[in-house]
Write an enzyme that holds these catalytic residues in place. Structure first.
Site, PDB file in Angstrom:
ATOM      1  N   ASP A 104       0.386  -4.648  -5.095  1.00 40.86           N
ATOM      2  CA  ASP A 104       0.961  -3.464  -5.733  1.00 40.86           C
ATOM      3  C   ASP A 104       2.447  -3.723  -5.980  1.00 40.86           C
ATOM      4  OD1 ASP A 104       1.311  -0.957  -6.749  1.00 40.86           O
ATOM      5  OD2 ASP A 104       1.084   0.106  -4.852  1.00 40.86           O
ATOM      6  N   ASP A 148       0.392  -2.432 -12.841  1.00 38.43           N
ATOM      7  CA  ASP A 148       1.177  -2.851 -11.681  1.00 38.43           C
ATOM      8  C   ASP A 148       0.388  -3.056 -10.393  1.00 38.43           C
ATOM      9  OD1 ASP A 148       0.598  -0.182 -11.393  1.00 38.43           O
ATOM     10  OD2 ASP A 148       2.539   0.358 -10.564  1.00 38.43           O
ATOM     11  N   GLU A 149      -0.919  -3.041 -10.454  1.00 31.27           N
ATOM     12  CA  GLU A 149      -1.683  -3.297  -9.234  1.00 31.27           C
ATOM     13  C   GLU A 149      -3.043  -3.898  -9.556  1.00 31.27           C
ATOM     14  OE1 GLU A 149      -3.093   0.084  -6.950  1.00 31.27           O
ATOM     15  OE2 GLU A 149      -2.721   1.430  -8.653  1.00 31.27           O
TER      16      GLU A 149
END
Length: 367
Positions: A14, A108-109
């Site tokens: 993350d 983003d993860e």
């Protein structure tokens, strides 16, 4: 846990305050300052906030006006999604150096299954550390990671040592970790469900574990079964490199509340055009059209209609959305309209999973 569960080594990576961190990286003048990505106007909404801004209670989904009240020194930056996509691709390229089993959740993860990996490294913890170091060296951003035996525990763990840290929950630690976990930290348990659990005397994983399957089914419906198993370390969802899209949508928040349906129809045309464009780009179509209406008092209403055939054409989407708009009288002036298509032709009929009996088992392998 179950004796027939596959032994997996899962990493959840993350990125730390991704959008805001990209802006600070690209503009050194913003480093160390409280910034928010999004709109700072009266109708604006925060999409992301730097850690400096979070200290003042600035969070995503907060109104721009409230964010400024919380932090008068807050700097608003317009989002640059093309740039975020570009950086995200660089990060994913690093992931693929270790495994092809990468399941992105957003820009983003992502989940990585490194049970069998391209480096031949038996330690998922060391792989996560190496990935984070490479992201910082090659991209210039920090990332946090959670490592464990399944996706659920890995995702919860990734939030423990943020920013720029990681946490490993070894197989023999999973049950104790979950029992001690505050129910608010359980991924999938939202604010409303948390309040309900509090009312039922469920504050930790241990409290949740004491409730029977029948009790959880009665009080939480289908989600009850999910809660029953995850608190026992049972989460069989695999890391899926190609996630099946379940819906596709577009929405617009207006600068001024709309009270005239005539003006709303004009907005719906643009939204329908965008939905059609995205459907064509994704090469999918759908049967169920849902109109999303957010009123000026922030209450939310959805209206849906399922057609007997798959569609992606703008005109049909628009006409159906119009029908839904006029389906019943609006409750208030409107600040947001959205259209989504679900029941897509990418979805496959899934067989019902057989109920599995839970038995304790010690998973032993090098973490």
């Amino acid at each position: 846990m179950q004796d027939n569960l596959p032994i997996r080594k899962i990493i959840h990576v993350d990125m730390d305050a991704f959008y805001a961190s990209v802006e600070q990286m690209d503009n050194p003048e913003l480093k160390g300052k409280p910034i928010a990505v999004g709109g700072g106007g009266a109708r604006g909404v925060v999409s992301a906030a730097s850690y400096e801004a979070r200290k003042f209670g600035v969070r995503s989904a907060l109104s721009g006006a409230q964010a400024r009240r919380n932090c008068p020194e807050l700097i608003f930056v317009k989002p640059r999604f093309d740039r975020y996509h570009e950086i995200s691709k660089q990060i994913r390229a690093i992931f693929y150096d270790y495994t092809d089993l990468v399941e992105p959740l957003s820009l983003d993860e992502a989940y990585l299954d490194v049970t069998q990996n391209k480096k031949g490294n038996p330690s998922a913890s060391l792989i996560a550390k190496e990935i984070r170091e490479r992201i910082f060296k090659e991209v210039g951003l920090t990332a946090s990671a959670g490592i464990s035996i399944n996706k659920f525990v890995a995702k919860v763990a990734s939030d423990y040592n943020k920013p720029n840290g990681q946490k490993t929950v070894n197989p023999e630690e999973v049950l104790a970790f979950l029992e001690a976990l505050d129910i608010r930290k359980f991924y999938g348990v939202g604010k409303v469900t948390t309040e309900k659990m509090y009312q039922l005397g469920i504050f930790t994983g241990k409290d949740l574990k004491q409730k029977s399957l029948e009790y959880l089914d009665t009080n939480f419906g289908k989600s009850g079964r999910f809660y029953y198993y995850i608190v026992r370390g049972i989460h069989t969802s695999e890391v899926r490199p190609k996630r099946t899209r379940k819906s596709l949508a577009a929405e617009r928040t207006f600068h001024e509340n709309l009270s005239s349906e005539i003006f709303m129809l004009e907005k719906l045309e643009h939204i329908a055009q965008e939905v059609s464009r995205r459907l064509t780009k994704s090469k999918v179509s759908g049967k169920t059209i849902t109109l999303k209406i957010k009123y000026s008092d922030f209450t939310l209403q959805t209206r849906s209609k399922t057609l007997p055939y798959f569609i992606s054409d703008k005109s049909i989407i628009l006409e159906t959305a119009k029908d839904l708009l006029f389906q019943e009288k609006l409750q208030n002036s409107v600040r947001l309209l959205g259209i989504s298509l679900s029941n897509l032709n990418t979805e496959k009929t899934k067989k019902k999973l057989e109920e599995k009996k839970a038995v304790s088992v010690q998973l032993q392998f090098d973490f």
